[in-house]
Design a protein around this motif. Structure first.
Motif, mmCIF file in Angstrom:
data_model
loop_
_atom_site.group_PDB
_atom_site.id
_atom_site.type_symbol
_atom_site.label_atom_id
_atom_site.label_comp_id
_atom_site.label_asym_id
_atom_site.label_seq_id
_atom_site.Cartn_x
_atom_site.Cartn_y
_atom_site.Cartn_z
ATOM 1 N N UNK A 1 0.858 -1.189 -0.103
ATOM 2 C CA UNK A 1 -0.070 0.032 -0.017
ATOM 3 C C UNK A 1 0.856 1.104 -0.184
ATOM 4 N N UNK A 2 2.005 1.300 0.905
ATOM 5 C CA UNK A 2 2.791 2.360 0.698
ATOM 6 C C UNK A 2 3.572 2.683 -0.413
ATOM 7 N N UNK A 3 3.831 1.400 -1.224
ATOM 8 C CA UNK A 3 4.722 1.596 -2.475
ATOM 9 C C UNK A 3 3.705 2.110 -3.707
ATOM 10 N N UNK A 4 2.334 2.182 -3.136
ATOM 11 C CA UNK A 4 1.759 2.811 -4.372
ATOM 12 C C UNK A 4 1.391 4.437 -4.188
ATOM 13 N N UNK B 1 12.315 5.941 -6.624
ATOM 14 C CA UNK B 1 12.595 4.575 -6.848
ATOM 15 C C UNK B 1 13.365 3.847 -5.859
ATOM 16 N N UNK B 2 14.266 4.793 -5.296
ATOM 17 C CA UNK B 2 14.959 4.118 -4.046
ATOM 18 C C UNK B 2 14.038 3.661 -2.946
ATOM 19 N N UNK B 3 12.959 4.485 -2.704
ATOM 20 C CA UNK B 3 11.920 4.435 -1.474
ATOM 21 C C UNK B 3 11.577 3.116 -1.954
ATOM 22 N N UNK B 4 11.019 2.694 -3.245
ATOM 23 C CA UNK B 4 10.360 1.704 -3.405
ATOM 24 C C UNK B 4 11.152 0.461 -3.284
ATOM 25 N N UNK B 5 12.404 0.282 -3.702
ATOM 26 C CA UNK B 5 13.311 -0.520 -3.636
ATOM 27 C C UNK B 5 13.530 -0.779 -2.020
ATOM 28 N N UNK B 6 13.469 0.239 -1.172
ATOM 29 C CA UNK B 6 13.628 -0.199 0.287
ATOM 30 C C UNK B 6 12.414 -1.011 0.887
ATOM 31 N N UNK C 1 12.277 -2.456 -9.883
ATOM 32 C CA UNK C 1 12.702 -1.824 -11.484
ATOM 33 C C UNK C 1 12.504 -0.247 -11.151
ATOM 34 N N UNK C 2 13.929 -0.031 -11.165
ATOM 35 C CA UNK C 2 14.202 1.529 -10.945
ATOM 36 C C UNK C 2 13.586 2.400 -12.325
ATOM 37 N N UNK C 3 13.287 1.595 -13.314
ATOM 38 C CA UNK C 3 13.080 2.438 -14.448
ATOM 39 C C UNK C 3 11.143 2.526 -14.873
ATOM 40 N N UNK C 4 10.835 1.886 -13.733
ATOM 41 C CA UNK C 4 9.331 1.756 -14.111
ATOM 42 C C UNK C 4 8.670 3.097 -14.159
ATOM 43 N N UNK D 1 5.215 5.382 -13.932
ATOM 44 C CA UNK D 1 4.115 5.451 -13.005
ATOM 45 C C UNK D 1 2.986 4.549 -13.169
ATOM 46 N N UNK D 2 2.502 4.189 -14.427
ATOM 47 C CA UNK D 2 1.592 3.299 -14.762
ATOM 48 C C UNK D 2 1.966 1.777 -14.352
ATOM 49 N N UNK D 3 3.388 1.455 -14.691
ATOM 50 C CA UNK D 3 3.668 0.133 -14.300
ATOM 51 C C UNK D 3 3.756 -0.082 -12.812
ATOM 52 N N UNK D 4 4.187 1.084 -12.134
ATOM 53 C CA UNK D 4 4.047 1.013 -10.407
ATOM 54 C C UNK D 4 2.842 0.822 -9.997
ATOM 55 N N UNK D 5 1.737 1.590 -10.489
ATOM 56 C CA UNK D 5 0.318 1.311 -10.322
ATOM 57 C C UNK D 5 -0.052 -0.293 -10.531
ATOM 58 N N UNK D 6 0.504 -0.887 -11.734
ATOM 59 C CA UNK D 6 0.042 -2.195 -12.003
ATOM 60 C C UNK D 6 0.749 -3.102 -11.248
ATOM 61 N N UNK D 7 1.964 -2.857 -10.449
ATOM 62 C CA UNK D 7 2.549 -3.729 -9.650
ATOM 63 C C UNK D 7 1.979 -3.610 -8.574
#
Length: 402
Positions: free
Chosen positions: A95-98, A104-109, A302-305, A307-313
Motif C-alpha cells: 500500500x505504501x509503495x503505491x 525509486x530508491x524508496x520503493x526499492x527499500x 525496477x528503477x525504470x518503471x 508510474x503506470x507500471x508502478x500502479x500495476x505492480x
C-alpha cells in the motif's frame, strides 16, 4: 462311637489348616483390594474385567495419538498465525509503495522489506515440531518440504496429510501444497493481466457482476488509437487453444470506465497506446505465497518503471497478497476447527476410559467394609480353632494319669 486320639489330632490339624488358608486368602484379597484374583475365582467377572481393561488400554493409546495431533495442530496454528501477520505487514508495504510521491530508491527499500518477509515466510513453511517432523510436509518429505530455487520456491513434499493412529481421523501434519502453493490466481474467478503495453495504462483486478453468465473463457483486450480516438476490442477465446469463440465486442475507451462482458467487468485506466493488449484468464489454484511476493518484489525493484507500471505492480501485488492471505486464513480456520474436534474426541475418550474403569472395578474390586468384617470373623474362627487344637493336643492317657 469310638474316636481314636490320632483321628482327633488329624481332624484338628486339618481344621486348623483350612481356617489358616481361608484367613490367608482373606488377608491377600484385603491387601490387594481385589475380589477376583484369578479367573477361577469368578470366570464371568474375570472376563468382564478383562474386556474393560482392553477398552481402557485402547482409550489410553488413542489419547496419546490425540495428544500428538493436538501438539502438531497447535504448532501449525501458531505458525499460520505468524505467517498471516507477516503477510499483513507485506500488504501494508505494498500500500505504501503505491504512494505516487515515493522515489525509486524508496520503493526499492520497500522491496527489501518484502524480501525479508518472504524469507521469514519460507522459514515458517519449513517449521518443525519438537520431534523433528515438518508441520507442512503433507504426507512426508525427505528433507525440508519447501526449497528455494532460482525459479522460485518449490514444494518437495507429498500433498495431503498424515493422520494419527486413532479411532478418529485426526491429522498430524498440514497439507503444505494446498496451504502455501495453491491460492487462486486473480480475484478467484478470473485474472487480469497487463500483457503487451507500451502506453501508460493499467488494469484493475475486476469483479463478477452476474455469476450465472460467467463463461470461463479467455478475453484479449486490444486497443486501437486512430486520429486521437481510442477504442478497444474484446475477443473471447478458448482458454486452452486460444481459438476465438464468437465475435469480438468493441467500444470507445474512457479511462476508468468499466468494460463488461459475460457477467464480468474490469476497469482499464490511463492512456493506452495503439496495439496495447490486456488479457483476462480463468482463475487457477496455482498461486503460491512466495510467487505473489516475488512478483511484487521484482516490480518494485525496477528503477525504470513508469508510474503506470508502478500502479500495476501494486494493484497486482495487493490482489495476489489478498488471495494468498485468504488461503492461509482459511487453512488456519480449518486447523482451529480440528483443535476443537480434538477437544471433543478427548472428552469422548475420557468418558469411555472412565466407564471402562468403573466397569472393571465393579467386576473385580472388593467391598472393603464386607471384606474387613469377613476377615475379622475368620480371624476369630482361627483363634477358636487354635484353642481347640491346644485342648485336643493335651488329651492323652499319660496326662490323665498324671
Amino acid at each position: 462311637m469310638r474316636i481314636a486320639t490320632a483321628s482327633a489330632y488329624q481332624a484338628a490339624i486339618q481344621n486348623l489348616q483350612d481356617r489358616q488358608l481361608d484367613l490367608t486368602d482373606a488377608q491377600v484379597r484385603l491387601t490387594s483390594g481385589k475380589r477376583v484374583l484369578r479367573a477361577s475365582d469368578d470366570p464371568t467377572a474375570a472376563a468382564r474385567a478383562e474386556r474393560a481393561l482392553a477398552t481402557t488400554e485402547r482409550a489410553t493409546v488413542s489419547q496419546r495419538a490425540v495428544e500428538s495431533s493436538r501438539t502438531a495442530m497447535t504448532l501449525a496454528e501458531s505458525a499460520l498465525g505468524d505467517a498471516v501477520g507477516l503477510l499483513q505487514a507485506a500488504r501494508e508495504s505494498l500500500v505504501a509503495a503505491g504512494n505516487g510521491t515515493y522515489t525509486a530508491a524508496e520503493r526499492q527499500g520497500l522491496a527489501q522489506q518484502l524480501q525479508q518477509y518472504r524469507d521469514q515466510l519460507l522459514s515458517i513453511a519449513n517449521r518443525q515440531d519438537g520431534a523433528g517432523n515438518y508441520l507442512f510436509a503433507g504426507q512426508g518429505a525427505a528433507g525440508a518440504p519447501f526449497i528455494n530455487t532460482p525459479g522460485g520456491v518449490q514444494f518437495t513434499g507429498i500433498g495431503g496429510a498424515v493422520s494419527v493412529a486413532s479411532g478418529e481421523v485426526l491429522p498430524a501434519t498440514v497439507d503444505g501444497q494446498m496451504t502455501w502453493m495453491s491460492a487462486g490466481t486473480g480475484n478467484g474467478v478470473f485474472e487480469t493481466q497487463r500483457t503487451a503495453v507500451s502506453g501508460a495504462a493499467w488494469i484493475d483486478s475486476g469483479r463478477v457482476t452476474d455469476p450465472a453468465q460467467v463463461q470461463g473463457l479467455r478475453y484479449d483486450v486490444t486497443f486501437s488509437v486512430a486520429a486521437g480516438v481510442t477504442t478497444y476490442s474484446v475477443q473471447p477465446r478458448d482458454p486452452g487453444t486460444g481459438t476465438p469463440v464468437g465475435g469480438a465486442i468493441t467500444g470507445p475507451y474512457t479511462s476508468g470506465a468499466a468494460i463488461a462482458i459475460d457477467g464480468i467487468s474490469f476497469n482499464i485506466s490511463g492512456t493506452p497506446a495503439d496495439g496495447d493488449e490486456f488479457r483476462i484468464l480463468p482463475s487457477e489454484p496455482s498461486l503460491s505465497v512466495f510467487e505473489a511476493l516475488d512478483r511484487a518484489i521484482a516490480g518494485l525493484r525496477n528503477g525504470n518503471a513508469i508510474p503506470a507500471e508502478v500502479v500495476q505492480t501494486t494493484t497486482d501485488g495487493l490482489r495476489n497478497v489478498d488471495s494468498v492471505l485468504g488461503r492461509l486464513q482459511s487453512v488456519r480456520s480449518a486447523v482451529g476447527d480440528t483443535l476443537n474436534r480434538i477437544d471433543g474426541v478427548e472428552d469422548r475418550l475420557s468418558s469411555i476410559k472412565l466407564a471402562a474403569q468403573v466397569d472393571r472395578s465393579n467386576a473385580e474390586d472388593l467391598d472393603m467394609v464386607q471384606a474387613i468384617s469377613d476377615f475379622q470373623n475368620k480371624q476369630t474362627g482361627y483363634d477358636a480353632v487354635l484353642k481347640t487344637y491346644g485342648t485336643v493336643q493335651r488329651m492323652s492317657l499319660f496326662q490323665y494319669l498324671g
